[in-house]
Design a protein around this motif. Sequence first.
Motif, PDB file in Angstrom:
ATOM      1  N   GLN A 169     -25.892 -29.232 -37.160  1.00 34.96           N
ATOM      2  CA  GLN A 169     -26.807 -28.429 -36.333  1.00 34.96           C
ATOM      3  C   GLN A 169     -27.259 -29.267 -35.135  1.00 34.96           C
ATOM      4  O   GLN A 169     -27.290 -30.502 -35.208  1.00 34.96           O
ATOM      5  CB  GLN A 169     -28.017 -27.995 -37.160  1.00 34.96           C
ATOM      6  CG  GLN A 169     -28.706 -29.154 -37.874  1.00 34.96           C
ATOM      7  CD  GLN A 169     -29.879 -28.691 -38.744  1.00 34.96           C
ATOM      8  OE1 GLN A 169     -30.202 -27.513 -38.766  1.00 34.96           O
ATOM      9  NE2 GLN A 169     -30.515 -29.617 -39.437  1.00 34.96           N
ATOM     10  N   SER A 171     -30.184 -29.371 -34.097  1.00 39.88           N
ATOM     11  CA  SER A 171     -31.588 -29.754 -34.292  1.00 39.88           C
ATOM     12  C   SER A 171     -31.769 -31.277 -34.272  1.00 39.88           C
ATOM     13  O   SER A 171     -32.884 -31.766 -34.043  1.00 39.88           O
ATOM     14  CB  SER A 171     -32.116 -29.187 -35.611  1.00 39.88           C
ATOM     15  OG  SER A 171     -31.992 -27.786 -35.616  1.00 39.88           O
ATOM     16  N   ARG A 195     -19.162 -27.605 -39.690  1.00 39.75           N
ATOM     17  CA  ARG A 195     -19.458 -27.266 -41.088  1.00 39.75           C
ATOM     18  C   ARG A 195     -18.150 -26.960 -41.807  1.00 39.75           C
ATOM     19  O   ARG A 195     -17.283 -26.293 -41.234  1.00 39.75           O
ATOM     20  CB  ARG A 195     -20.376 -26.035 -41.167  1.00 39.75           C
ATOM     21  CG  ARG A 195     -21.767 -26.315 -40.647  1.00 39.75           C
ATOM     22  CD  ARG A 195     -22.694 -25.115 -40.714  1.00 39.75           C
ATOM     23  NE  ARG A 195     -23.881 -25.377 -39.880  1.00 39.75           N
ATOM     24  CZ  ARG A 195     -24.854 -24.506 -39.665  1.00 39.75           C
ATOM     25  NH1 ARG A 195     -24.811 -23.309 -40.210  1.00 39.75           N
ATOM     26  NH2 ARG A 195     -25.874 -24.834 -38.898  1.00 39.75           N
ATOM     27  N   GLN A 209     -23.797 -24.576 -30.663  1.00 38.87           N
ATOM     28  CA  GLN A 209     -25.174 -24.078 -30.717  1.00 38.87           C
ATOM     29  C   GLN A 209     -25.904 -24.475 -29.446  1.00 38.87           C
ATOM     30  O   GLN A 209     -25.500 -25.418 -28.768  1.00 38.87           O
ATOM     31  CB  GLN A 209     -25.928 -24.692 -31.909  1.00 38.87           C
ATOM     32  CG  GLN A 209     -25.490 -24.180 -33.268  1.00 38.87           C
ATOM     33  CD  GLN A 209     -26.371 -24.719 -34.391  1.00 38.87           C
ATOM     34  OE1 GLN A 209     -26.900 -25.819 -34.318  1.00 38.87           O
ATOM     35  NE2 GLN A 209     -26.521 -23.928 -35.448  1.00 38.87           N
ATOM     36  N   GLU A 211     -29.778 -25.546 -28.840  1.00 43.11           N
ATOM     37  CA  GLU A 211     -31.078 -25.812 -29.447  1.00 43.11           C
ATOM     38  C   GLU A 211     -32.146 -25.721 -28.365  1.00 43.11           C
ATOM     39  O   GLU A 211     -31.888 -26.066 -27.209  1.00 43.11           O
ATOM     40  CB  GLU A 211     -31.052 -27.245 -30.010  1.00 43.11           C
ATOM     41  CG  GLU A 211     -32.223 -27.596 -30.888  1.00 43.11           C
ATOM     42  CD  GLU A 211     -32.044 -27.075 -32.315  1.00 43.11           C
ATOM     43  OE1 GLU A 211     -30.934 -26.588 -32.632  1.00 43.11           O
ATOM     44  OE2 GLU A 211     -32.998 -27.159 -33.098  1.00 43.11           O
ATOM     45  N   GLY A 308     -32.629 -22.278 -32.497  1.00 43.93           N
ATOM     46  CA  GLY A 308     -31.214 -22.661 -32.410  1.00 43.93           C
ATOM     47  C   GLY A 308     -30.363 -21.413 -32.467  1.00 43.93           C
ATOM     48  O   GLY A 308     -30.519 -20.587 -33.369  1.00 43.93           O
TER      49      GLY A 308
END
Length: 338
Positions: A169, A171, A195, A209, A211, A308
């Motif tokens: 992620q 993040s 992933r 992504q 964020e 996100g």
Amino acid sequence: MLEKLEGAKKNLQSDTKAINTLEGAEQLKIKYLGRKGIINDLMKVIPTLSAEKRAAFGQQVNSLKIEITNSIEELIKRLSTEAVPKAKTEIFDVTLPGKRPFIGKSHPLTQTIDDVTEVFARLGFDVAYGPEVESEYYNFEALNIPPDHPSRTDFDTFYIKDDVILRSQTSTVQIRIMERQKPPIRIIAPGRVYRPDTVDARHSFMFHQVEGLLVDEGVSFADLKGVLNQFIKTYFGQNIQMRLRPSFFPFTEPSAEVDISCSICGGKGCSVCSYSGWVEILGAGMVDPNVFKSVHYDAEKYTGFAFGMGVERITMLKHGISDIRLFYENDIRFLSQF
Ligand code: PHE
């Protein structure tokens, strides 16, 4: 001698037919009219002949010479006029359509990242980046994700070796930025995440992504809603609705999953939105005080929100793309449409 002369006449015809280059024509000229050519050979014979034969033969050789000269000249003329118009069309026929140079452009996912970045830049957000190869600390620990959390198993995260992972992620960038800067913070962080999902129409082992993180004094959930609503209306269109559902993320409290009214069917219900009229586009919430603790921010003084979103997801919704794999196959017929 007459035989030789007749022979030369005959050969001339087949020779001129066989030639189709200017170079060949020049060689033919040498063969017949050159210093050691056929005509000269015949000329040399003339003085050796008897007086009565000499005149007639001489005349024949002469007319043959003229004939040869003419036909070779004609051949040269034909060959050079044939070559010239071709070159002329290529250069001067302005009525022919031009050759369009192939101009490349950004990948649709890059375009989405650029578009999203632009919307948030107008709201005062800076762009930040973080590494794709990460430690467990930035991907989990500092984000308040406990060691026994299912996302930390190797079913959900790629482990290169102990404590070296591919980030799952973006993040992680929240932590990296807050470690370096003091509030106020206003950043968005686009990038790749990984992933171990089986690839199908909706999943990929790598995706993108964006964020978002905003930290300051007195930031409320209303600010989060306001910013997200502004983004959604600008990116998807004024007629698109936003909906927040209560959710859970270890690094935000409270947390929400954010849906938009389905941009494919207009909210009526279709296969893209599973006939619900809504599609999830991002996760969000107020930064958990435990996250502030990791970066030594005073949680009494500062509050903030984070979100996100999936870049592939919003690109697919915006353009009505039904298979995520299309983004990674490098098929120019697909890519050139955007
Ligand atoms: N990192 C979360 C995910 O990948 C999304 C998220 C980001 C949720 C920030 C809340 C706050 O699903």
